[in-house]
Design a protein around this motif. Structure first.
Motif, short mmCIF file in Angstrom:
data_model
loop_
_atom_site.label_atom_id
_atom_site.label_comp_id
_atom_site.label_asym_id
_atom_site.label_seq_id
_atom_site.Cartn_x
_atom_site.Cartn_y
_atom_site.Cartn_z
N TYR A 1 35.49 42.01 42.63
CA TYR A 1 34.57 40.87 42.54
C TYR A 1 35.21 39.84 41.60
O TYR A 1 35.52 40.16 40.45
N HIS A 2 35.41 38.64 42.10
CA HIS A 2 36.13 37.63 41.31
C HIS A 2 35.36 37.24 40.05
O HIS A 2 35.91 37.14 38.97
N ARG A 3 34.09 36.98 40.17
CA ARG A 3 33.15 36.68 39.07
C ARG A 3 33.30 35.29 38.46
O ARG A 3 32.54 34.92 37.56
N PHE B 1 41.89 35.50 37.44
CA PHE B 1 41.20 36.78 37.64
C PHE B 1 40.86 37.45 36.31
O PHE B 1 40.65 38.66 36.26
N SER C 1 37.45 39.10 36.56
CA SER C 1 37.21 39.90 37.76
C SER C 1 36.94 41.37 37.40
O SER C 1 37.43 41.88 36.39
N ASP D 1 29.70 36.52 44.06
CA ASP D 1 30.79 35.62 44.47
C ASP D 1 30.35 34.70 45.61
O ASP D 1 30.75 33.53 45.68
#
Length: 347
Positions: A182-184, A204, A207, A243
């Motif tokens: 999950y990039h976040r 990232f 992430s 995301d």
């Protein structure tokens, strides 16, 4: 007085030793990551001499950007490869963890729509990461350029392509990476544009690795105001749909060339997602679209803009269960591109 000086000296020495120990710990951890790719994408270990030569000894003239993450320099390797050299700023354990997190992830993923890590340098005081150089900066700067010709360069078809590139990168993280990622912090400033204005997802540091047997990750809400999934913010439950929400805001930015948070809008409309939802409810969504796009648009383009607006709003659904997946979003954008280009679409 001598006692005070001695105490200050001891405190400074202890602080220095903590920094040295943290740097050594980080060096060992990075070395372990780089040596344990297990057949994944190879990342080179650069020498300090190579990095200093590439950046002309970290010349201030070569700085591309700076922030809480540190400084990024433009560099040229001996073989002529142009690179981006990030000098990570280490002020605490959190910063160290973010560096390790980004390096681990980029050593284990490989997709054309993700910025590539070429390697690291472990010899200098600060950890150095070397990335592929992306020529045209980030999407936010293009959309917010005061020069209308810069915005006009992002034609409607080009914006659709950037949306597809970004969606493909995120879908890869969610469905093809092992474990899923999950990039976040997906946002327009983290989408870089190459020489052909193709989009690449970057940054990232925040992430998180997901667990396929868990519905969510319980973690404190992190991200950027204006892009943050409200359900994640309330419940501290991070999912792939967090995301998706952020990506919905990016789609609105591509449509409108407006900022995710803008205090120049009316107080009720500071948040772009809320503003766009209100305009949709009042059937004024066409007023949100960038006038530069509207000026050159025919009926077909207007229809595809409305279709992308509908997709954006579906990404911004309050309940995550009602949002599409990044894989579904990618397919929908591909469908819109086919319509915009006048190609026949198979049923």
């Amino acid at each position: 007085m001598a006692l005070v000086v001695a105490i200050i000296g001891i405190l400074l020495y202890k602080r220095h030793m903590r920094i040295v120990e943290a740097q050594e710990h980080l060096r060992k951890e990075l070395e372990a990551i780089l040596n344990s790719n297990n057949g994944d994408k190879a990342a080179k270990v650069f020498t300090g001499k190579e990095i200093k030569k590439a950046t002309n000894n970290f010349s201030r003239d070569l700085i591309l950007g700076a922030g809480g993450y540190g400084e990024i320099y433009k560099g040229i390797l001996d073989d002529g490869t142009v690179v981006a050299v990030k000098c990570a700023k280490l002020g605490n354990t959190k910063g160290t963890d973010q560096v390790l997190n980004e390096v681990w992830i980029l050593c284990h993923v490989n997709h054309k729509s993700l910025v590539g890590l070429l390697g690291c340098c472990l010899e200098l005081e600060q950890p150095i990461m070397v990335y592929e150089f992306i020529e045209n900066g980030n999407l936010l700067d293009h959309l917010q350029s005061p020069n209308t010709s810069d915005r006009a360069q992002l034609s409607w078809n080009r914006r659709l392509q950037i949306a597809r590139d970004t969606a493909e990168g995120l879908a890869y993280l969610h469905f093809s990476a092992v474990p899923p990622i999950y990039h976040r912090d997906d946002k327009s400033s983290n989408i870089l544009l190459d020489v052909k204005l193709n989009g690449k997802v970057s940054d990232f540091r925040l992430s998180r690795l997901a667990h396929t047997d868990m519905s969510h990750i319980s973690t404190c809400a992190q991200g950027t105001l204006g892009y943050l999934d409200p359900e994640y913010y309330r419940n501290y439950q991070l999912t792939d749909k967090s995301d998706v929400y952020s990506f919905g805001v990016i789609l609105l930015e591509l449509l409108s060339s407006q900022k995710a948070i803008d205090f120049n809008r009316d107080s009720d409309d500071v948040n772009l997602a809320i503003y766009a939802k209100r305009m949709a409810d009042e059937e004024k969504i066409i007023d949100v679209i960038d006038p530069i796009l509207i000026e050159k648009a025919g009926p077909l383009e207007i229809d595809t803009m409305k279709a992308l607006r509908f997709l954006a709003l579906s990404c911004l659904e309050e309940r995550r269960q009602n949002r599409p997946s990044m894989k579904e979003i990618t397919e929908e954008i591909e469908y819109i591109i086919c319509i915009a280009s006048g190609k026949a679409v198979e049923n």
